[in-house]
Design an enzyme around this catalytic site. Sequence first.
Site, PDB file in Angstrom:
ATOM      1  N   LYS A  72      31.412  35.121  40.444  1.00  0.00           N
ATOM      2  CA  LYS A  72      32.218  35.450  41.630  1.00  0.00           C
ATOM      3  C   LYS A  72      32.204  36.952  41.899  1.00  0.00           C
ATOM      4  O   LYS A  72      32.037  37.389  43.035  1.00  0.00           O
ATOM      5  CB  LYS A  72      33.657  34.964  41.406  1.00  0.00           C
ATOM      6  CG  LYS A  72      34.665  35.541  42.360  1.00  0.00           C
ATOM      7  CD  LYS A  72      36.073  35.118  42.025  1.00  0.00           C
ATOM      8  CE  LYS A  72      36.801  35.966  41.036  1.00  0.00           C
ATOM      9  NZ  LYS A  72      37.250  37.290  41.505  1.00  0.00           N
ATOM     10  N   ASN A  73      32.370  37.736  40.830  1.00  0.00           N
ATOM     11  CA  ASN A  73      32.487  39.182  41.020  1.00  0.00           C
ATOM     12  C   ASN A  73      31.157  39.856  41.362  1.00  0.00           C
ATOM     13  O   ASN A  73      31.147  41.025  41.743  1.00  0.00           O
ATOM     14  CB  ASN A  73      33.099  39.846  39.780  1.00  0.00           C
ATOM     15  CG  ASN A  73      34.592  39.590  39.692  1.00  0.00           C
ATOM     16  OD1 ASN A  73      35.176  38.987  40.596  1.00  0.00           O
ATOM     17  ND2 ASN A  73      35.207  40.020  38.618  1.00  0.00           N
ATOM     18  N   CYS A 170      49.882  43.906  43.228  1.00  0.00           N
ATOM     19  CA  CYS A 170      49.617  42.491  42.945  1.00  0.00           C
ATOM     20  C   CYS A 170      50.122  42.175  41.552  1.00  0.00           C
ATOM     21  O   CYS A 170      50.668  43.049  40.879  1.00  0.00           O
ATOM     22  CB  CYS A 170      48.145  42.153  43.101  1.00  0.00           C
ATOM     23  SG  CYS A 170      47.141  42.674  41.731  1.00  0.00           S
ATOM     24  N   ARG A 175      47.028  48.492  41.580  1.00  0.00           N
ATOM     25  CA  ARG A 175      45.666  48.375  42.104  1.00  0.00           C
ATOM     26  C   ARG A 175      45.419  49.172  43.389  1.00  0.00           C
ATOM     27  O   ARG A 175      45.124  48.609  44.443  1.00  0.00           O
ATOM     28  CB  ARG A 175      45.294  46.893  42.302  1.00  0.00           C
ATOM     29  CG  ARG A 175      45.391  46.121  41.010  1.00  0.00           C
ATOM     30  CD  ARG A 175      44.805  44.767  41.066  1.00  0.00           C
ATOM     31  NE  ARG A 175      43.349  44.765  40.969  1.00  0.00           N
ATOM     32  CZ  ARG A 175      42.621  43.669  40.921  1.00  0.00           C
ATOM     33  NH1 ARG A 175      43.198  42.503  40.969  1.00  0.00           N
ATOM     34  NH2 ARG A 175      41.312  43.740  40.826  1.00  0.00           N
ATOM     35  N   ASP A 358      39.197  40.937  31.919  1.00  0.00           N
ATOM     36  CA  ASP A 358      39.231  39.572  32.461  1.00  0.00           C
ATOM     37  C   ASP A 358      39.142  38.490  31.370  1.00  0.00           C
ATOM     38  O   ASP A 358      39.226  37.303  31.679  1.00  0.00           O
ATOM     39  CB  ASP A 358      38.096  39.381  33.480  1.00  0.00           C
ATOM     40  CG  ASP A 358      38.394  40.066  34.802  1.00  0.00           C
ATOM     41  OD1 ASP A 358      39.521  40.557  34.987  1.00  0.00           O
ATOM     42  OD2 ASP A 358      37.485  40.114  35.669  1.00  0.00           O
ATOM     43  N   ARG A 450      40.701  30.187  42.615  1.00  0.00           N
ATOM     44  CA  ARG A 450      40.131  31.418  43.189  1.00  0.00           C
ATOM     45  C   ARG A 450      38.821  31.792  42.498  1.00  0.00           C
ATOM     46  O   ARG A 450      37.946  32.399  43.120  1.00  0.00           O
ATOM     47  CB  ARG A 450      41.111  32.587  43.006  1.00  0.00           C
ATOM     48  CG  ARG A 450      42.255  32.592  43.981  1.00  0.00           C
ATOM     49  CD  ARG A 450      43.020  33.896  43.869  1.00  0.00           C
ATOM     50  NE  ARG A 450      42.072  35.007  43.816  1.00  0.00           N
ATOM     51  CZ  ARG A 450      42.244  36.128  43.121  1.00  0.00           C
ATOM     52  NH1 ARG A 450      43.319  36.311  42.420  1.00  0.00           N
ATOM     53  NH2 ARG A 450      41.337  37.074  43.134  1.00  0.00           N
TER      54      ARG A 450
HETATM   55  C1  UD1 Z   1      37.142  44.436  39.269  1.00  0.00           C
HETATM   56  C2  UD1 Z   1      37.023  42.954  39.109  1.00  0.00           C
HETATM   57  C3  UD1 Z   1      38.191  42.418  38.293  1.00  0.00           C
HETATM   58  C4  UD1 Z   1      38.286  43.167  36.964  1.00  0.00           C
HETATM   59  C5  UD1 Z   1      38.299  44.666  37.189  1.00  0.00           C
HETATM   60  C6  UD1 Z   1      38.225  45.461  35.902  1.00  0.00           C
HETATM   61  C7  UD1 Z   1      35.892  42.291  41.143  1.00  0.00           C
HETATM   62  C8  UD1 Z   1      35.984  41.612  42.444  1.00  0.00           C
HETATM   63  N1  UD1 Z   1      37.028  42.340  40.428  1.00  0.00           N
HETATM   64  O1  UD1 Z   1      38.346  44.704  39.986  1.00  0.00           O
HETATM   65  O2  UD1 Z   1      37.991  41.034  38.058  1.00  0.00           O
HETATM   66  O3  UD1 Z   1      39.456  42.788  36.298  1.00  0.00           O
HETATM   67  O4  UD1 Z   1      37.172  45.068  37.994  1.00  0.00           O
HETATM   68  O5  UD1 Z   1      37.092  45.103  35.179  1.00  0.00           O
HETATM   69  O6  UD1 Z   1      34.856  42.731  40.735  1.00  0.00           O
HETATM   70  N2  UD1 Z   1      41.862  52.153  40.289  1.00  0.00           N
HETATM   71  C9  UD1 Z   1      42.477  53.236  40.880  1.00  0.00           C
HETATM   72  N3  UD1 Z   1      42.056  53.591  42.146  1.00  0.00           N
HETATM   73  C10 UD1 Z   1      41.062  52.935  42.807  1.00  0.00           C
HETATM   74  C11 UD1 Z   1      40.436  51.836  42.180  1.00  0.00           C
HETATM   75  C12 UD1 Z   1      40.857  51.469  40.911  1.00  0.00           C
HETATM   76  O7  UD1 Z   1      43.373  53.841  40.315  1.00  0.00           O
HETATM   77  O8  UD1 Z   1      40.729  53.325  43.923  1.00  0.00           O
HETATM   78  C13 UD1 Z   1      42.288  51.719  38.945  1.00  0.00           C
HETATM   79  C14 UD1 Z   1      42.893  50.319  38.913  1.00  0.00           C
HETATM   80  O9  UD1 Z   1      44.256  50.333  39.245  1.00  0.00           O
HETATM   81  C15 UD1 Z   1      42.640  49.903  37.490  1.00  0.00           C
HETATM   82  C16 UD1 Z   1      41.307  50.577  37.159  1.00  0.00           C
HETATM   83  O10 UD1 Z   1      41.150  51.616  38.126  1.00  0.00           O
HETATM   84  O11 UD1 Z   1      43.644  50.440  36.655  1.00  0.00           O
HETATM   85  C17 UD1 Z   1      40.102  49.681  37.213  1.00  0.00           C
HETATM   86  O12 UD1 Z   1      40.120  48.952  38.425  1.00  0.00           O
HETATM   87  P1  UD1 Z   1      38.802  48.493  39.153  1.00  0.00           P
HETATM   88  O13 UD1 Z   1      37.637  48.607  38.230  1.00  0.00           O
HETATM   89  O14 UD1 Z   1      38.708  49.181  40.463  1.00  0.00           O
HETATM   90  O15 UD1 Z   1      39.112  46.954  39.422  1.00  0.00           O
HETATM   91  P2  UD1 Z   1      38.582  46.142  40.632  1.00  0.00           P
HETATM   92  O16 UD1 Z   1      37.277  46.717  41.036  1.00  0.00           O
HETATM   93  O17 UD1 Z   1      39.658  45.969  41.632  1.00  0.00           O
END
Ligand code: UD1
Length: 484
Positions: A72-73, A170, A175, A358, A450
Amino acid sequence: MKLVPKPPNGNSSKVDTLLSAGDPGFKKPVSRSRTIRIDFRDGFVAPESLMDKFVIRGGNPLVGSVRISGAKNAALPAMAAAILTDEPVILENIPDVRDIQTERNLLVSMGAEVELGYGRASHRTTISCNNLVNPEAAYELVKTMRASTLVLGPLLARMGRARVSQPGGCAIGARPIDLHIKGLERLGASITQEHGYIEASAERLRGGHIIFDKITVTGTEDLMMAATLAEGETIMENCAREPEVTDLAALLTKMGAKIQGAGTHTIRIHGVEKLHGARHRIIPDRIEAGTFVIAAVLTGGDLQLTSCDPTHLGSLIQKLEECGVSITSGTDSMRVTNGHQLQAADITTEEFPGFPTDMQAQYMTLATQSQGTSIITENIFENRFMHAGELARMGANIKVEGSRAIVRGKTPLSSAAVQCSDLRASASLVIAALVADGETIIDRVYHVDRGYERIEEKLKSVGAQIRRIGEILPKRAAAPSVVA
Ligand code: UD1
């Protein structure tokens, strides 16, 4: 099936998207794809499974073979990448899960044509973005799937503007997407935030130097997509190295992008004028595979996983071997057997190639059945222990202290009514129910839907006793007696 936006005066309705063989009004298609119209103005959430529950009777070992679906990711950014070209992008091995349906609807709402294969080609999706009209991701979508923000970079790069709802908090933490925004600004975008929306515009993005303050998976993907059409070279440092990032780079390269270093901390992208269509097969879902591995281990089963990639599961395999589990890996298969007492082992979640956040919830269930105390440290998300309370209701001994959970095993699990709080938390409850004594009822399984393709069918095929049930209505109250 082809999903296209409904014309302004058309008669079709969103219900059309749900038509399948056997439904009244369904006409057997002549080709290996179907064309369906939806009205994206009617909303996106299909309510049919919101009330579903799982009833699981524990105790059966999982024995047999399970085919792992596409990731999915990896599929979500790949679908967003189709925005970058006016030619069709053909994606194979797309999992049939709710987040993918949401992304399909999002693309259609922008004017994309989405064609779905059927029969043997049922996991193929063809996306044509030659007529994008509406560069917007509405709140209704973004609130159900935060990865909708992945369209921000591609829209800006291709259309010069984007309007994407801010995701908000969330279940697993705040996030934010500030790193996406900062990165796009480094590429020359003007971004404002108003009325809960991010409005971004740029004549043409230009290459820049981006150093991510923190490693972000979708942030890396979003910026990588944006940079493919920027003028000049972009260097991104402190990038995510997840296999899904590498898979996206492979697709973009097939589309004509010039990318070096995907899978390392530094990615270089040389922007091109135009990208073209491509055909790409999505990598297997490492989290689905890991979930089945833990389920097999806990039930004392003997399970073969096919169509998976064990090289993406290194940290999990190593940890399970430390716990005493025996795993044999082939090139695209794994066999897991367990007849021994599990030993406790600590984990700390980290970015790839570290232990994936995850898989943290599923590992917690395993820890409840290991001999000794396991300390689980969650480093990626701030509030990702919602499952601990539900597992405790089933008999687990778990103490949460900030970002650490201390799990004292081995405590017998007993059936209870529990409820899912997020996607991976739900998986941990399903696994717990498979070893619990009695019949567990798991509520809010739309979280499972999901990200797990037909999990109950897959589990049933290897011996689990699991049933999906719809909403159970309370007994009708007796009519009050009428007193003359
Ligand atoms: C993706 C995955 C999710 C997984 C996560 C971490 C997808 C669709 N989802 O989520 O399943 O759990 O990676 O491996 O691929 N952060 C910030 N600012 C930002 C972006 C992120 O502070 O602009 C922080 C987040 O709050 C979190 C950390 O960075 O603490 C990592 O998040 P991130 O890698 O961005 O997660 P996702 O990409 O949303």
